[in-house]
Write a protein that holds these residues in place. Sequence first.
Motif, short mmCIF file in Angstrom:
data_model
loop_
_atom_site.label_atom_id
_atom_site.label_comp_id
_atom_site.label_asym_id
_atom_site.label_seq_id
_atom_site.Cartn_x
_atom_site.Cartn_y
_atom_site.Cartn_z
N GLU A 128 0.85 -1.18 0.00
CA GLU A 128 0.00 0.00 0.00
C GLU A 128 0.89 1.24 0.00
OE1 GLU A 128 -2.71 -0.11 3.23
OE2 GLU A 128 -3.57 -2.07 2.69
N THR A 129 0.92 1.93 -1.10
CA THR A 129 1.72 3.15 -1.19
C THR A 129 1.03 4.12 -2.13
OG1 THR A 129 3.86 4.08 -1.83
CG2 THR A 129 3.13 2.14 -3.04
N GLU A 130 1.06 5.41 -1.77
CA GLU A 130 0.49 6.43 -2.63
C GLU A 130 1.42 6.79 -3.78
OE1 GLU A 130 -0.55 9.75 -0.23
OE2 GLU A 130 -2.06 8.66 0.94
N ASP A 131 2.70 6.46 -3.62
CA ASP A 131 3.70 6.78 -4.64
C ASP A 131 3.76 5.63 -5.65
OD1 ASP A 131 5.82 7.51 -6.19
OD2 ASP A 131 7.27 7.70 -4.55
N LYS A 132 3.11 5.81 -6.79
CA LYS A 132 3.04 4.76 -7.81
C LYS A 132 4.09 4.94 -8.91
CE LYS A 132 -0.66 2.80 -6.01
NZ LYS A 132 -0.62 1.43 -5.44
N THR A 133 5.10 5.78 -8.65
CA THR A 133 6.20 5.91 -9.60
C THR A 133 7.04 4.64 -9.54
OG1 THR A 133 7.69 6.88 -7.97
CG2 THR A 133 6.26 8.40 -9.21
N PRO A 134 7.90 4.39 -10.54
CA PRO A 134 8.75 3.20 -10.47
C PRO A 134 9.56 3.11 -9.18
CG PRO A 134 8.80 4.11 -12.68
CD PRO A 134 8.02 5.08 -11.85
N THR A 135 10.19 4.22 -8.77
CA THR A 135 10.99 4.19 -7.54
C THR A 135 10.10 3.98 -6.32
OG1 THR A 135 12.69 5.62 -8.50
CG2 THR A 135 12.60 5.50 -6.10
N GLY A 136 8.90 4.57 -6.32
CA GLY A 136 7.99 4.39 -5.20
C GLY A 136 7.57 2.95 -5.04
N ILE A 137 7.25 2.28 -6.16
CA ILE A 137 6.85 0.87 -6.10
C ILE A 137 8.01 -0.02 -5.66
CG2 ILE A 137 6.11 -1.11 -7.48
CD1 ILE A 137 3.84 0.80 -6.88
#
Length: 498
Positions: free
Chosen positions: A94-103
């Motif tokens: 569960e993360t709001e950051d769906k960028t490649p680095t965030g995932i």
Amino acid sequence: MLRKGILPILFAVLISFAGTRLVACAGPAWPSDEERRFLDAYRDSVTAGATDDQFAHADKLYVEALQVLSENYVETIDRASFVESSIAALGEIETEDKTPTGIVGAVLDDSLHNLDPHSAYMTDDMFRRLQESTEGSFAGVGIVIALDDEKRIRIVSPIDDTPAARAGLRPDDRITHIDGYQMTGEPISEAVRRMRGRVGDPVTLTIQRVEESFDVTVKRARIEVPSVSAGVIDQDIGYIRVSRFDATTLDQTQEYLSELESRISKPRGIIVDLRRNPGGLLDSAADIADQFLTDGLIVATEGRGERKMRSYEADRADYFDKVPMAILLDRGSASGAELMAAALRENGRGVIIGERSFGKGSMQRIMPLTSGGGLKVTTGYYTTPENHIVQGNGVIPDIEVIRADAEEFEREVDLDHALPSRRRDPRQALAKLDAKSCEQDIEIERLGKNNRENLEQETEGDEPPYRDSVLECAVGYFDDGPLAMYRNQVEPLLRAGL
């Protein structure tokens, strides 16, 4: 004043950094076939519109992280299993950051937590906060906060001589907004993140005080957080409490020990209080133990395959030489606190009074990654002078004091994915007694202005005065209290190194 409700919160935050060291690491290698499986899989979880450069950066992050783990983790990493764990985590994170680095960062954090409770992925912002936690200071407004029953940010107390105190903020004020951002329902960590920043930058807090609501704008300042307090008990017993080990703890400890020696002409004893101390910098814990030891091993570290890595030897003993010592531990004493107590006892310097400690005997290193962020990786175990391992076992007191009001919370062995115990110290408590049986009135002269914690606590309404019965038991060890009968048994054992 810290209330019971927030002690576990603060403890949980601090324990995650206990025994941490910062090191550099090598750059990444090319991805293996196993790693390529994850690199292909995570792309489906990324928000549309990510660029090739963003994917390349995140790919590098994952490959480099797995290389660092393979080379440094305390146990051999099964790379194929780790990749499988990473792929499985994609459907659960569960993360709001769906960028490649965030995932990729969220997946790494989840997979590292599956190795042990103290390994983690850290963003650049987390690195900054970790540095602050070990430096003994931070840039902020200077308040202790907690969540109330309605999940509002409650001010427990402003810290003396800080922007918050000078602005007139009070205990039990509620912070409803920070720079206009609604804080109700937000976690403590989010409030901390928004209030910290650069020295001199302003932050506006919206305060709810009973029925009144108003804004207070303060400028952030460097907040010094004392980690040591001290006092004189009954005019001839020195008392020093160390609440954590950071970059400033040794200087504070030496200052107070010098003052105690100048105040007490014929000391009857010295009490070193390590209760609720979650650890911190290993070097700091070893240096403070060294203030009481002339020679001998303080602590060593053991890596993969029981490979010896580093050791700390004593050479100082500047303070209270040959004065009888009692070290206080409880279930909240962890990492460096446990190692310091074990070093003092196993070198024949003092007796341990209180409860079995937390049992966090693993060592973490912070390894920055060239692709950004970094890893907090468990790289070894701590060993005591007698080659025991605290991990999972804790430190058993010589004299166990049983408190009826003892707070219950998990120890290291109760945490998910905790590392196994090894080479337990076989000794058992010489005596067990009820805390109330040795309560006595003691006179305490506090030193300095930041010495309220653990020496006295305020009470509200018709509550009976707070008694630190464990401290009172320890004082009884040096006089005619219930523990005095054990002194003649314990002291010869200590001198013999048993």
